[in-house]
Motif scaffolding. Structure first.
Motif, PDB file in Angstrom:
ATOM      1  N   ASN A  49       0.809  -1.219   0.000  1.00  0.00           N
ATOM      2  CA  ASN A  49       0.000   0.000   0.000  1.00  0.00           C
ATOM      3  C   ASN A  49       0.843   1.271   0.000  1.00  0.00           C
ATOM      4  OD1 ASN A  49      -2.525  -1.229  -0.054  1.00  0.00           O
ATOM      5  ND2 ASN A  49      -2.527  -1.521   2.179  1.00  0.00           N
ATOM      6  N   GLY A  50       2.153   1.141  -0.019  1.00  0.00           N
ATOM      7  CA  GLY A  50       3.026   2.301  -0.038  1.00  0.00           C
ATOM      8  C   GLY A  50       3.468   2.646  -1.450  1.00  0.00           C
ATOM      9  N   TYR A  51       4.565   3.374  -1.531  1.00  0.00           N
ATOM     10  CA  TYR A  51       5.109   3.708  -2.847  1.00  0.00           C
ATOM     11  C   TYR A  51       6.579   3.349  -2.885  1.00  0.00           C
ATOM     12  CZ  TYR A  51       7.714   7.810  -1.137  1.00  0.00           C
ATOM     13  OH  TYR A  51       8.610   8.624  -0.505  1.00  0.00           O
ATOM     14  N   HIS A  52       7.081   3.021  -4.071  1.00  0.00           N
ATOM     15  CA  HIS A  52       8.487   2.724  -4.265  1.00  0.00           C
ATOM     16  C   HIS A  52       8.839   2.987  -5.723  1.00  0.00           C
ATOM     17  CE1 HIS A  52       6.610  -1.002  -5.674  1.00  0.00           C
ATOM     18  NE2 HIS A  52       7.733  -1.216  -6.381  1.00  0.00           N
ATOM     19  N   ILE A  53      10.132   3.057  -6.021  1.00  0.00           N
ATOM     20  CA  ILE A  53      10.570   3.249  -7.405  1.00  0.00           C
ATOM     21  C   ILE A  53      11.473   2.087  -7.789  1.00  0.00           C
ATOM     22  CG2 ILE A  53      10.421   5.763  -7.288  1.00  0.00           C
ATOM     23  CD1 ILE A  53      13.475   5.852  -7.000  1.00  0.00           C
ATOM     24  N   GLN A  54      11.516   1.789  -9.072  1.00  0.00           N
ATOM     25  CA  GLN A  54      12.417   0.761  -9.564  1.00  0.00           C
ATOM     26  C   GLN A  54      12.936   1.160 -10.940  1.00  0.00           C
ATOM     27  OE1 GLN A  54       9.660  -2.619  -9.418  1.00  0.00           O
ATOM     28  NE2 GLN A  54       9.607  -2.661 -11.672  1.00  0.00           N
ATOM     29  N   ALA A  55      14.092   0.697 -11.293  1.00  0.00           N
ATOM     30  CA  ALA A  55      14.743   1.088 -12.543  1.00  0.00           C
ATOM     31  C   ALA A  55      13.864   0.749 -13.736  1.00  0.00           C
ATOM     32  CB  ALA A  55      16.094   0.389 -12.664  1.00  0.00           C
ATOM     33  N   GLY A  82      19.828   4.307 -17.578  1.00  0.00           N
ATOM     34  CA  GLY A  82      20.312   4.096 -16.223  1.00  0.00           C
ATOM     35  C   GLY A  82      19.961   5.201 -15.259  1.00  0.00           C
ATOM     36  N   ARG A  83      19.290   6.232 -15.731  1.00  0.00           N
ATOM     37  CA  ARG A  83      18.908   7.363 -14.869  1.00  0.00           C
ATOM     38  C   ARG A  83      17.394   7.585 -14.918  1.00  0.00           C
ATOM     39  NH1 ARG A  83      23.240   6.431 -13.532  1.00  0.00           N
ATOM     40  NH2 ARG A  83      25.041   7.805 -13.244  1.00  0.00           N
ATOM     41  N   CYS A  84      16.649   6.504 -15.055  1.00  0.00           N
ATOM     42  CA  CYS A  84      15.179   6.592 -15.108  1.00  0.00           C
ATOM     43  C   CYS A  84      14.580   5.580 -14.144  1.00  0.00           C
ATOM     44  CB  CYS A  84      14.681   6.324 -16.530  1.00  0.00           C
ATOM     45  SG  CYS A  84      12.881   6.259 -16.681  1.00  0.00           S
ATOM     46  N   ALA A  85      13.547   5.990 -13.448  1.00  0.00           N
ATOM     47  CA  ALA A  85      12.870   5.096 -12.512  1.00  0.00           C
ATOM     48  C   ALA A  85      11.362   5.177 -12.715  1.00  0.00           C
ATOM     49  CB  ALA A  85      13.217   5.478 -11.080  1.00  0.00           C
ATOM     50  N   GLU A  86      10.712   4.029 -12.596  1.00  0.00           N
ATOM     51  CA  GLU A  86       9.249   3.968 -12.664  1.00  0.00           C
ATOM     52  C   GLU A  86       8.700   4.039 -11.247  1.00  0.00           C
ATOM     53  OE1 GLU A  86       5.778   1.484 -15.032  1.00  0.00           O
ATOM     54  OE2 GLU A  86       7.814   0.684 -14.895  1.00  0.00           O
ATOM     55  N   ILE A  87       7.647   4.819 -11.057  1.00  0.00           N
ATOM     56  CA  ILE A  87       7.085   5.036  -9.720  1.00  0.00           C
ATOM     57  C   ILE A  87       5.848   4.166  -9.553  1.00  0.00           C
ATOM     58  CG2 ILE A  87       6.193   6.764  -8.126  1.00  0.00           C
ATOM     59  CD1 ILE A  87       7.547   8.882  -9.974  1.00  0.00           C
ATOM     60  N   PHE A  88       5.809   3.414  -8.465  1.00  0.00           N
ATOM     61  CA  PHE A  88       4.666   2.566  -8.141  1.00  0.00           C
ATOM     62  C   PHE A  88       4.044   3.045  -6.837  1.00  0.00           C
ATOM     63  CE2 PHE A  88       7.180  -0.032 -10.942  1.00  0.00           C
ATOM     64  CZ  PHE A  88       6.237  -0.735 -11.695  1.00  0.00           C
ATOM     65  N   ALA A  89       2.719   3.116  -6.810  1.00  0.00           N
ATOM     66  CA  ALA A  89       2.004   3.489  -5.593  1.00  0.00           C
ATOM     67  C   ALA A  89       0.810   2.558  -5.442  1.00  0.00           C
ATOM     68  CB  ALA A  89       1.542   4.938  -5.656  1.00  0.00           C
ATOM     69  N   ARG A  90       0.723   1.935  -4.273  1.00  0.00           N
ATOM     70  CA  ARG A  90      -0.370   0.996  -3.987  1.00  0.00           C
ATOM     71  C   ARG A  90      -0.479  -0.080  -5.057  1.00  0.00           C
ATOM     72  NH1 ARG A  90      -4.348   6.019  -2.457  1.00  0.00           N
ATOM     73  NH2 ARG A  90      -3.383   6.492  -0.433  1.00  0.00           N
ATOM     74  N   GLY A  91       0.693  -0.519  -5.528  1.00  0.00           N
ATOM     75  CA  GLY A  91       0.746  -1.631  -6.472  1.00  0.00           C
ATOM     76  C   GLY A  91       0.560  -1.263  -7.930  1.00  0.00           C
ATOM     77  N   ALA A 137      13.263  15.356 -14.513  1.00  0.00           N
ATOM     78  CA  ALA A 137      11.815  15.559 -14.602  1.00  0.00           C
ATOM     79  C   ALA A 137      11.059  14.502 -13.814  1.00  0.00           C
ATOM     80  CB  ALA A 137      11.369  15.540 -16.061  1.00  0.00           C
ATOM     81  N   LEU A 138       9.871  14.899 -13.371  1.00  0.00           N
ATOM     82  CA  LEU A 138       8.932  14.012 -12.684  1.00  0.00           C
ATOM     83  C   LEU A 138       7.599  14.108 -13.406  1.00  0.00           C
ATOM     84  CD1 LEU A 138       7.799  12.390 -10.176  1.00  0.00           C
ATOM     85  CD2 LEU A 138       7.378  14.638  -9.132  1.00  0.00           C
ATOM     86  N   ASP A 139       6.980  12.964 -13.712  1.00  0.00           N
ATOM     87  CA  ASP A 139       5.687  12.964 -14.407  1.00  0.00           C
ATOM     88  C   ASP A 139       4.844  11.849 -13.818  1.00  0.00           C
ATOM     89  OD1 ASP A 139       3.564  13.240 -16.085  1.00  0.00           O
ATOM     90  OD2 ASP A 139       4.622  12.678 -17.927  1.00  0.00           O
ATOM     91  N   ILE A 140       3.777  12.238 -13.076  1.00  0.00           N
ATOM     92  CA  ILE A 140       2.942  11.214 -12.432  1.00  0.00           C
ATOM     93  C   ILE A 140       1.459  11.503 -12.639  1.00  0.00           C
ATOM     94  CG2 ILE A 140       4.652  10.671 -10.652  1.00  0.00           C
ATOM     95  CD1 ILE A 140       2.988  12.343  -8.689  1.00  0.00           C
ATOM     96  N   ASP A 141       0.664  10.446 -12.516  1.00  0.00           N
ATOM     97  CA  ASP A 141      -0.802  10.520 -12.588  1.00  0.00           C
ATOM     98  C   ASP A 141      -1.313  10.691 -11.156  1.00  0.00           C
ATOM     99  OD1 ASP A 141      -3.487  10.194 -12.991  1.00  0.00           O
ATOM    100  OD2 ASP A 141      -3.367   8.147 -13.747  1.00  0.00           O
ATOM    101  N   ILE A 142      -2.133  11.729 -10.917  1.00  0.00           N
ATOM    102  CA  ILE A 142      -2.602  11.966  -9.549  1.00  0.00           C
ATOM    103  C   ILE A 142      -4.025  11.464  -9.321  1.00  0.00           C
ATOM    104  CG2 ILE A 142      -1.081  13.956  -9.268  1.00  0.00           C
ATOM    105  CD1 ILE A 142      -3.542  15.762  -9.580  1.00  0.00           C
ATOM    106  N   GLU A 143      -4.687  10.973 -10.370  1.00  0.00           N
ATOM    107  CA  GLU A 143      -6.074  10.513 -10.199  1.00  0.00           C
ATOM    108  C   GLU A 143      -6.210   9.304  -9.277  1.00  0.00           C
ATOM    109  OE1 GLU A 143      -8.268  10.099 -13.817  1.00  0.00           O
ATOM    110  OE2 GLU A 143      -7.813  12.128 -14.525  1.00  0.00           O
ATOM    111  N   PRO A 144      -5.241   8.368  -9.252  1.00  0.00           N
ATOM    112  CA  PRO A 144      -5.387   7.219  -8.338  1.00  0.00           C
ATOM    113  C   PRO A 144      -5.422   7.590  -6.861  1.00  0.00           C
ATOM    114  CG  PRO A 144      -3.754   6.758 -10.040  1.00  0.00           C
ATOM    115  CD  PRO A 144      -4.070   8.210 -10.131  1.00  0.00           C
ATOM    116  N   PHE A 145      -5.049   8.821  -6.514  1.00  0.00           N
ATOM    117  CA  PHE A 145      -4.979   9.203  -5.101  1.00  0.00           C
ATOM    118  C   PHE A 145      -6.269   9.824  -4.581  1.00  0.00           C
ATOM    119  CE2 PHE A 145      -0.644   9.408  -6.791  1.00  0.00           C
ATOM    120  CZ  PHE A 145      -0.033   8.480  -5.955  1.00  0.00           C
ATOM    121  N   LEU A 146      -7.290   9.917  -5.403  1.00  0.00           N
ATOM    122  CA  LEU A 146      -8.561  10.492  -4.942  1.00  0.00           C
ATOM    123  C   LEU A 146      -9.199   9.585  -3.904  1.00  0.00           C
ATOM    124  CD1 LEU A 146     -10.090  11.884  -8.244  1.00  0.00           C
ATOM    125  CD2 LEU A 146      -9.260  13.178  -6.300  1.00  0.00           C
TER     126      LEU A 146
END
Length: 589
Positions: free
Chosen positions: A531-537, A546-555, A580-589
């Motif tokens: 249920n948390g968030y983490h990043i992975q290559a 080698g300088r990019c990470a995908e962001i996961f939140a709540r799976g 740069a940072l680019d994320i979708d904020i709709e899942p957090f509603l």
């Protein structure tokens, strides 16, 4: 909204009385129009070109009146006066009639099958024994131009041709030929030209050059001949000089060629109904016969009347009034919609004239009733349902994040929702087919070809435009992107995203990473799996390997962060590293 310019004195003479400017402004408001400006030809030229150019121009007072875009019957002095006179109950709405010619044989327009490649439809009519004055003639020409710009969509859908019938002889033939085979003397020219020569001639014409693109790439051009081979017109560009109308014209042949038959019928009805009052037999139009390639024949103009039935209760409920059925019928009659109460006393039978092509639904009739009643006369009432307004949750979340991102030292940017294909594909080292972008079918400029699928390109263009500002540049934007989605009824959906960039002499990945952690803290998502968030290559062509990470939140994957690829930096005309940072904020509603 189209603006109609009418001479004040001519208007008042037609209305049968004089108004002060304030009185006429009030009359326009009551009728659903707006008196936009009181000016003169001299004032207009002086304002646009200077006092020197204005010398000798007319001082006649002009009223510029804003007309709703769907009210084609109000685009000229004749229709405007007729509508106001009926509204003030000084006359009844005229009844327009199509009549047979005295000779018994109607004028005939034969359409050949070659026209299918360019403009397949045509309609025609005759105004017989019409009397022009200079004012009527000017209004006649101006109405054509207003219709061309409005319902005709700059002649792409319909083109109107008006001809002096006494200078030509039917039957007429509407066909299409290669441009080299068409030769005639065009309007106001001294010699004959081929169609190809005309295209070159009019490329520098300030008025006609805007219409050349409609047919110039076609293998054949549309053209109308009379029985003697005289060219009436080459629609939608220019009429022939031989058949031009003048103040002495008594019989006018009107033809409309089109790619949309319904629009052609509307345009023809407007032209003839507005000026048939000047015919020897007022409000009558002589019919013309159109012969189609398959042998079918139709008589035009249609001048079709139709009837609609609706209840007084429907109008009362929608408008917010409580008037009797009889009174509502009277209100509609004032708007040129002849109305009668049915035998049961509850329904209203409304007759829609050919001048009111804007009436396509009961709501249009209801709107006219409200207009005739007077919007200012509708009583204010307290809503029967008590509700508490609340901000849309997604917008509320966006506003809260904006405040905290600004507090974190980032400056908000607001960029265009439309961009070029290059911005979201080539410059970001992506293939346009993989972006799920919605394309504009007829883009006006190369800068606005698609709806954006990412906020990153807009922010990088903003950075490029502010390179002279002190470093570092910290920008963010929280807005919608548009993505194709076959599950939606419109085939696309909006997606609210957050994007931020950091531009400095060093990439500043740690700054962007810290911003992401702050955003997650604000959204009350803790670090960790599940249920948390983490990043992975991750691998992404937009970011440095080698300088990019995908962001996961709540799976779920919600976006990416990292250092941009040097080629992306160069393509946006930047010279320093950027993260740069680019994320979708709709899942957090």
């Amino acid at each position: 909204m189209p603006t109609v310019s009418v001479k004040r004195d001519l208007l008042f003479h037609a209305l049968g009385r004089t108004y002060t400017d304030e009185e006429f402004d009030e009359l326009c408001f009551e009728f659903g129009l707006e008196l936009d400006e009181i000016t003169s030809e001299k004032d207009i030229i002086s304002r646009e070109q200077g006092n020197t150019k204005a010398e000798g121009a007319s001082d006649v007072i002009l009223y510029k009146i804003d007309v709703p875009a769907n009210r084609y019957d109000l685009l000229c002095l004749e229709g405007l006066v007729r509508g106001l006179q009926v509204f003030k109950q000084k006359m009844e709405a005229p009844r327009y009639r199509r009549v047979s010619p005295a000779s018994g044989e109607p004028q005939r327009l034969v359409i050949t099958e070659e026209t299918a490649a360019v403009r397949p439809h045509a309609v025609a009519a005759v105004l017989r024994n019409i009397t022009f004055t200079q004012e009527r003639y000017d209004s006649f020409i101006e109405l054509q131009e207003k219709l061309h710009q409005n319902v005709c969509r700059k002649r792409t859908l319909v083109a109107i041709g008006t001809h002096d019938l006494d200078t030509i002889s039917g039957p007429f033939t509407y066909t299409a030929k290669p441009p080299g085979d068409i030769r005639f003397k065009p309007l106001n020219q001294a010699k004959e030209y081929t169609a190809q020569e005309l295209m070159s001639l009019y490329k520098t014409d300030s008025h006609l050059r805007h219409y050349l693109h409609i047919i110039e790439d076609k293998p054949v051009y549309p053209v109308i001949y009379d029985s003697n081979g005289i060219v009436l017109s080459m629609p939608p560009i220019i009429n022939g000089d031989r058949s031009k109308i003048s103040l002495n014209t008594k019989n006018v042949f009107i033809e409309c060629t089109a790619i949309d038959l319904t629009k052609a019928k509307i345009v023809l009805d407007m032209m003839v109904t507005m000026f048939c009052e000047y015919c020897e037999e007022p409000f009558t139009v002589e019919e013309a016969e159109v012969v189609y390639p398959d042998g079918r024949t139709c008589l035009y103009p249609e001048l079709a009347y139709r009837k609609e039935t609706l209840s007084a209760d429907f109008i009362n409920r929608k408008v917010g009034i409580s008037e009797s059925t009889e009174h509502i019928a009277q209100l509609l009659t004032k708007m040129c919609l002849r109305s009668e109460v049915t035998s049961d006393g509850k329904q209203i039978e409304v007759e829609i004239p050919p001048t009111r092509s804007d009436v396509i639904h009961a709501c249009d009739i209801m709107e006219d009733a409200a207009m005739a009643y007077g919007f200012n006369n509708i009583p204010r009432t307290t809503p029967r349902t008590y509700t508490v307004a609340n901000q849309l949750p997604l917008n509320n979340l966006s506003e809260l994040l904006r405040q905290d991102l600004a507090a974190a030292g980032f400056t908000e940017a607001l960029t265009f929702a439309l961009c070029s294909q290059e911005d979201i594909a080539d410059k970001l080292l992506k293939n346009i087919s993989e972006t799920r972008a919605c394309h504009i079918s007829n883009p006006k400029t190369a800068e606005f070809q698609v709806a954006r699928t990412t906020l990153l390109s807009g922010l990088l263009k903003t950075v490029a435009a502010n390179r002279k500002m002190p470093l570092p540049l910290r920008l963010f934007e929280i807005s919608d992107v548009v993505l194709k989605d076959e599950t939606k009824d419109v085939g696309a959906r909006n997606n609210r995203r957050l994007c931020a960039v950091y531009y400095n002499k060093s990439p500043g990945f740690e700054v962007i990473h810290g911003l992401m952690d702050r955003v997650m803290q604000l959204l009350e998502v803790k670090p960790g799996q599940g249920n948390g968030y983490h990043i992975q290559a991750a691998d992404d062509s937009t970011f440095f390997p080698g300088r990019c990470a995908e962001i996961f939140a709540r799976g779920k994957s919600i976006g990416r962060l990292g250092v941009l690829h040097p080629n992306v930096i160069n393509r946006f005309e930047l010279t320093m590293p950027c993260s740069a940072l680019d994320i979708d904020i709709e899942p957090f509603l």
